[in-house]
Motif scaffolding. Structure first.
Motif, PDB file in Angstrom:
ATOM      1  N   GLN A  25       0.802  -1.512  -0.279  1.00 55.09           N
ATOM      2  CA  GLN A  25       0.103  -0.328   0.182  1.00 55.09           C
ATOM      3  C   GLN A  25       1.015   1.230   0.388  1.00 55.09           C
ATOM      4  O   GLN A  25       0.511   1.859   0.325  1.00 55.09           O
ATOM      5  CB  GLN A  25      -1.186   0.228   1.247  1.00 55.09           C
ATOM      6  CG  GLN A  25      -2.288  -1.099   1.137  1.00 55.09           C
ATOM      7  CD  GLN A  25      -2.166  -1.464   2.609  1.00 55.09           C
ATOM      8  OE1 GLN A  25      -2.961  -2.592   3.664  1.00 55.09           O
ATOM      9  NE2 GLN A  25      -3.323   0.108   3.069  1.00 55.09           N
ATOM     10  N   SER A  63      -9.260   5.699  -5.359  1.00 57.96           N
ATOM     11  CA  SER A  63      -9.972   7.139  -5.477  1.00 57.96           C
ATOM     12  C   SER A  63      -8.711   8.719  -4.201  1.00 57.96           C
ATOM     13  O   SER A  63      -8.568   8.996  -5.365  1.00 57.96           O
ATOM     14  CB  SER A  63     -10.971   7.240  -4.577  1.00 57.96           C
ATOM     15  OG  SER A  63     -10.204   6.929  -2.798  1.00 57.96           O
ATOM     16  N   ALA A  64      -7.408   7.594  -4.027  1.00 57.93           N
ATOM     17  CA  ALA A  64      -7.009   8.333  -3.339  1.00 57.93           C
ATOM     18  C   ALA A  64      -6.122   9.228  -5.236  1.00 57.93           C
ATOM     19  O   ALA A  64      -5.183   9.695  -5.281  1.00 57.93           O
ATOM     20  CB  ALA A  64      -5.647   7.658  -2.778  1.00 57.93           C
ATOM     21  N   VAL A  80      -0.767   4.208   1.241  1.00 52.92           N
ATOM     22  CA  VAL A  80      -2.618   4.897   1.131  1.00 52.92           C
ATOM     23  C   VAL A  80      -3.353   3.500   1.798  1.00 52.92           C
ATOM     24  O   VAL A  80      -2.539   2.543   1.784  1.00 52.92           O
ATOM     25  CB  VAL A  80      -2.728   4.961  -0.196  1.00 52.92           C
ATOM     26  CG1 VAL A  80      -4.390   5.599  -0.810  1.00 52.92           C
ATOM     27  CG2 VAL A  80      -1.727   5.563  -0.851  1.00 52.92           C
ATOM     28  N   GLU A  81      -4.910   3.885   2.193  1.00 50.76           N
ATOM     29  CA  GLU A  81      -5.776   2.804   2.763  1.00 50.76           C
ATOM     30  C   GLU A  81      -5.703   2.183   1.586  1.00 50.76           C
ATOM     31  O   GLU A  81      -6.306   2.599   0.195  1.00 50.76           O
ATOM     32  CB  GLU A  81      -7.065   3.924   3.527  1.00 50.76           C
ATOM     33  CG  GLU A  81      -5.889   4.512   4.466  1.00 50.76           C
ATOM     34  CD  GLU A  81      -6.328   3.411   5.623  1.00 50.76           C
ATOM     35  OE1 GLU A  81      -6.127   1.957   5.687  1.00 50.76           O
ATOM     36  OE2 GLU A  81      -5.905   3.827   6.985  1.00 50.76           O
ATOM     37  N   GLY A  86      -8.189   8.893   2.303  1.00 47.54           N
ATOM     38  CA  GLY A  86      -7.272   7.569   2.092  1.00 47.54           C
ATOM     39  C   GLY A  86      -6.183   7.953   2.196  1.00 47.54           C
ATOM     40  O   GLY A  86      -5.129   6.949   2.141  1.00 47.54           O
ATOM     41  N   ARG A 101      -1.941   8.370   4.093  1.00 50.56           N
ATOM     42  CA  ARG A 101      -1.977   8.426   5.286  1.00 50.56           C
ATOM     43  C   ARG A 101      -0.562   9.065   6.113  1.00 50.56           C
ATOM     44  O   ARG A 101      -1.251   9.579   7.237  1.00 50.56           O
ATOM     45  CB  ARG A 101      -1.828   6.564   6.362  1.00 50.56           C
ATOM     46  CG  ARG A 101      -3.297   5.897   6.590  1.00 50.56           C
ATOM     47  CD  ARG A 101      -2.854   4.330   6.195  1.00 50.56           C
ATOM     48  NE  ARG A 101      -2.676   3.905   7.642  1.00 50.56           N
ATOM     49  CZ  ARG A 101      -2.091   2.797   8.369  1.00 50.56           C
ATOM     50  NH1 ARG A 101      -2.546   1.346   7.261  1.00 50.56           N
ATOM     51  NH2 ARG A 101      -1.541   2.650   8.730  1.00 50.56           N
ATOM     52  N   SER A 120      -7.963  -0.064   1.553  1.00 54.14           N
ATOM     53  CA  SER A 120     -10.183   0.758   1.162  1.00 54.14           C
ATOM     54  C   SER A 120      -9.972   1.610  -0.178  1.00 54.14           C
ATOM     55  O   SER A 120     -11.052   2.091  -0.940  1.00 54.14           O
ATOM     56  CB  SER A 120     -10.902   0.376   1.707  1.00 54.14           C
ATOM     57  OG  SER A 120     -10.498   1.907   2.610  1.00 54.14           O
ATOM     58  N   GLU A 121      -9.391   2.814   0.156  1.00 56.22           N
ATOM     59  CA  GLU A 121      -8.837   3.966  -1.249  1.00 56.22           C
ATOM     60  C   GLU A 121      -8.303   3.995  -1.645  1.00 56.22           C
ATOM     61  O   GLU A 121      -7.874   5.411  -2.620  1.00 56.22           O
ATOM     62  CB  GLU A 121      -9.616   4.899  -0.346  1.00 56.22           C
ATOM     63  CG  GLU A 121     -10.553   5.271   0.899  1.00 56.22           C
ATOM     64  CD  GLU A 121     -10.341   5.980   2.051  1.00 56.22           C
ATOM     65  OE1 GLU A 121     -11.164   7.249   1.468  1.00 56.22           O
ATOM     66  OE2 GLU A 121     -10.536   5.476   3.366  1.00 56.22           O
TER      67      GLU A 121
END
Length: 790
Positions: free
Chosen positions: A458, A625-626, A618-619, A486, A488, A621-622
């Motif tokens: 990630q 989109s990120a 980055v997360e 998203g 982090r 789950s996102e």
């Protein structure tokens, strides 16, 4: 006579169609594998063959107390050429710190390997750019070239040699440069680039404390390498003292120079791992072994058919045929089969070569004139014919007419033992490859799952053209990045864990000095990579002095310095004193082949390269989109790259460090399949012949009440003993072979017992299936039909 021999050969081959098919099929598969492997080995061992005086070209490396490095000062090359008459030419190379976009109107090419080279170095490597190699007028004006692919993309209709103006980086930044033309990047060279800048001289004004360059030299014929290394070492130490180093310091006393031959750099550089060289040697041995196994299979089947040819030999000898003529006849038959196998093998190799090139990432082709196949292949055919056919020809032509015509022919005990020995050899090789494949797979699984000391999942590694060495310059970009849903963490550093070596310098704590790798980082570096801080703390904006003189050591550095409580202690290096604020867990940034080096992490280091490597966590789950938001907002976040937002996943970058091991896994998979297949083909034909010669015995045993299970036991017992013996021989061989291979890893598995047991069970199972199928076919025959003429 020739026509008669040819007719006899063709009739015999047609009469025994199954055995002929097995012989030709096994040989053709082995030849195809051998051909591909020899082409690959030839390609890998001939890097930079076009460089003039290749055998006299060396890379200058520095030997450090704990390691070796190819990085040298830019001033070293010029000093050597001025001072040592044995050095004929020098060259200096540097890798650019950026990947950038090159744009012409609506066409854009993204460079990934920007290289700078001085004019003398370009001549040493015999570079021939479009329009000819021209020496720049001064150190400020250089010649900028693109690779053939890049130039063709940007200028598809260009026919002249006039320079073209292109935009480098973001279109909005407006930075332009002239492209002098295309410079062919030889894929068969250690000098790789997709963008090249030829300078009059590199590193003008830099001293001997800036080790960021590669230095190459070409020596005069007859030069003694060892003597020259000693002379360069002495000269280098004097230069260090002249640059201000203490003559009594370990930096000067331990300084040593190694001249690494150019033809070693690709496979076994002095400063790196020789695992690629071991892989090539293993492949060559594998190719030869597969060919030997196929020849053994051929020999075994030919000897097994001896009884069927005995009467033919007896009659021909009675009719006056000499043994030499008979041997020639059998050699001719074998040569005919080898010729057919070679043709089929060539076709197989042509069909398999695209897949082979894809796996090994090489541009091999089967072109007889380029690869020397026009003269090599006939020699291979002749060698196989003699290797596989010499002994069977001697055996078959040596039968005694009186014995065989009376019907009491029997092969000698020596021949029987030879057949069994060859069968054992085949299954030994098969078991070695099966066990080795499982051990290689286990090591790969270990490298993928073992704790690396950091988490690459990630994390985006973003291509960047801006320099963020000052934390204040990156803070606005970090704030914008963290504002994207998203995201982090975000950080920037000089190095990321992608297998590349960091810069090194001497650092001292309480009088103890060691060579230490250094990484210049920013806030959130350890958080972005999830590197645990085992004691103390991480860098934090809450501590104003962190950007000036704080340092974090890894566990390896703490151990090497012999510290028990390092937090709060002072460490000095690169003409600066730091206070240790924390200890980070060891991160296997160079992979599993090399041990983690002592490393110091700082936010300000005068020795380090600029901080340009951006990392964004980055997360999961996102993620989509990120990335979309990053692409959209990148022109305002990073004006240097503007509309060109490019990234790679860090786990994919790190995963490339396992590429050679993955190749080896595929090679062993193919080798195991081939050796097992060839061994099974030989076993099938041999069992078919052996059981066929015992039809009357089977009939008698059935008449006397023997059951199917007893007969299966009878026929399998002998073969199982041979296979078990083969496994007993294979186990120590596979263990020693894999132990040597695993010795190339600093972090490795202990060799388990399972691969050896699995190899044994698989070979035993396949033997039972093969032999039982033949025995069952013979047992189904009616005893009355078999014994009615007795």
């Amino acid at each position: 006579m020739f026509r008669l021999n040819l007719k006899i050969a063709l009739r015999n081959l047609w009469k025994h169609k199954l055995v002929t098919a097995i012989n030709i099929g096994g040989l053709s598969v082995a030849l195809a594998a051998f051909l591909l492997i020899t082409l690959y080995v030839g390609y890998e061992t001939s890097y930079d063959a076009s460089v003039p005086g290749r055998e006299r070209v060396f890379q200058v490396c520095r030997s450090l107390p704990d390691s070796k490095t190819p990085y040298t000062p830019a001033a070293l090359g010029q000093l050597l050429k001025r001072s040592l008459p044995d050095i004929e030419a020098t060259g200096t190379v540097k890798k650019g710190g950026f990947d950038f976009a090159v744009t012409k109107e609506d066409r854009t090419y993204f460079t990934t390997d920007y290289t700078l080279i001085d004019y003398e170095g370009a001549r040493l490597f015999d570079l021939k750019p479009q329009g000819g190699l021209k020496e720049p007028e001064n150190d400020q004006t250089g010649q900028f070239y693109l690779s053939d692919a890049a130039f063709q993309l940007l200028f598809p209709k260009k026919r002249d040699n006039a320079p073209e103006l292109v935009v480098l980086g973001s279109k909005s930044a407006g930075f332009t440069a002239p492209v002098a033309g295309a410079a062919h990047a030889n894929p068969h060279s250690v000098l790789q680039y997709d963008a090249l800048s030829v300078q009059k001289q590199l590193g003008s004004g830099e001293g001997f404390d800036s080790n960021n360059y590669f230095t190459y030299v070409r020596v005069k014929p007859g030069t003694n390498k060892s003597v020259l290394e000693a002379e360069i070492t002495k000269l280098y130490r004097s230069a260090l003292i002249g640059a201000g180093a203490d003559a009594g310091s370990s930096e000067v006393k331990t300084a040593a120079i190694i001249l690494d031959p150019l033809n070693n750099l690709h496979l076994k550089p002095a400063y790196g791992s020789d695992a690629p060289y071991k892989t090539v040697v293993a492949l060559l041995a594998l190719g030869m072994l597969i060919l030997v196994i196929a020849c053994i299979n051929f020999t075994n089947l030919s000897i097994a058919q001896a009884a069927g040819r005995a009467r033919e030999v007896g009659i021909r000898k009675v009719m006056g045929a000499a043994r030499r003529r008979l041997a020639q006849q059998f050699i001719a038959e074998i040569f005919l089969q080898c010729l057919l196998a070679a043709a089929l093998g060539l076709v197989m190799a042509e069909l398999l070569i695209p897949r082979f090139n894809s796996v090994f990432q090489v541009p091999l082709t089967i072109r007889p004139f380029e690869n020397g196949l026009l003269w090599k292949f006939p020699l291979i055919i002749i060698f196989i014919s003699l290797a596989a056919g010499a002994y069977p020809a001697v055996v078959l032509s040596g039968f005694r007419p009186a014995a065989v015509l009376k019907g009491n022919f029997q092969t000698s005990a020596e021949t029987t033992w030879l057949r069994k020995g060859l069968l054992v050899f085949q299954f030994t090789a098969a078991a070695v490859f099966i066990a080795s494949l499982l051990i290689v797979s286990a090591q790969l699984r270990y490298m993928r799952t073992e704790d690396k000391g950091f988490r690459a999942e990630q994390v985006l590694a973003v291509t960047n053209m801006r320099i963020y060495s000052d934390p204040k310059k990156f803070e606005p970009a970090r704030a914008q990045l963290l504002g994207i849903p998203g995201v982090r963490n975000a950080t920037v550093a000089t190095d990321i864990p992608d297998g590349s070596k960091t810069g090194t310098a001497r650092y001292t704590i309480s009088g103890k000095e060691i060579m230490t790798g250094f990484v210049n980082v920013d806030f959130d570096y350890f958080e972005t990579l999830s590197i645990p801080i085992v004691s103390g703390r991480s860098f934090s904006p809450a501590f104003k002095t962190d950007t000036a003189d704080a340092a974090i050591l890894n566990e390896r550095a703490v151990a090497r310095f012999g510290l028990t409580d390092p937090v709060g202690k002072l460490i000095r290096g690169c003409d600066k004193t730091y206070r240790i604020v924390g200890v980070a867990k060891d991160a296997k940034a160079q992979g599993f082949a090399q041990a983690v080096e002592p490393t110091i992490y700082t936010m300000k280091n005068t020795c380090a390269n600029p901080k340009v490597r951006i990392l964004i966590k980055v997360e999961a789950s996102e993620m989509l989109s990120a990335i979309a938001a990053l692409r959209k907002r990148w022109p305002e976040i990073n004006k240097g790259d503007g509309e060109f937002f490019r990234y790679r996943f860090l786990d994919e970058i790190y995963g490339r460090l396992f590429h050679k091991e993955e190749q080896l896994q595929q090679v062993f998979t193919a080798a195991a399949v081939l050796t097992v297949l060839i061994a099974m083909m030989g076993l099938f034909a041999y069992a078919r012949y052996l059981i066929g010669s015992r039809n009357k015995e089977i009939a008698v045993r059935k008449v006397l009440g023997a059951g199917s299970f007893q007969l299966l036991q009878l026929f399998n017992a002998g073969f199982l003993k041979l296979v078990l013996l083969a496994n007993l021989l294979a186990w120590p061989l596979a263990y020693l072979f894999m132990q040597a291979w695993l010795g190339g890893f600093a972090y490795r598995i202990s060799i388990p017992l399972f691969p050896f047991l699995a190899a044994c069970m698989l070979t035993v199972f396949l033997t039972l299936i093969t032999v039982s199928a033949q025995a069952w076919r013979a047992m189904k025959a009616s005893p009355a039909g078999t014994l009615k003429y007795e």
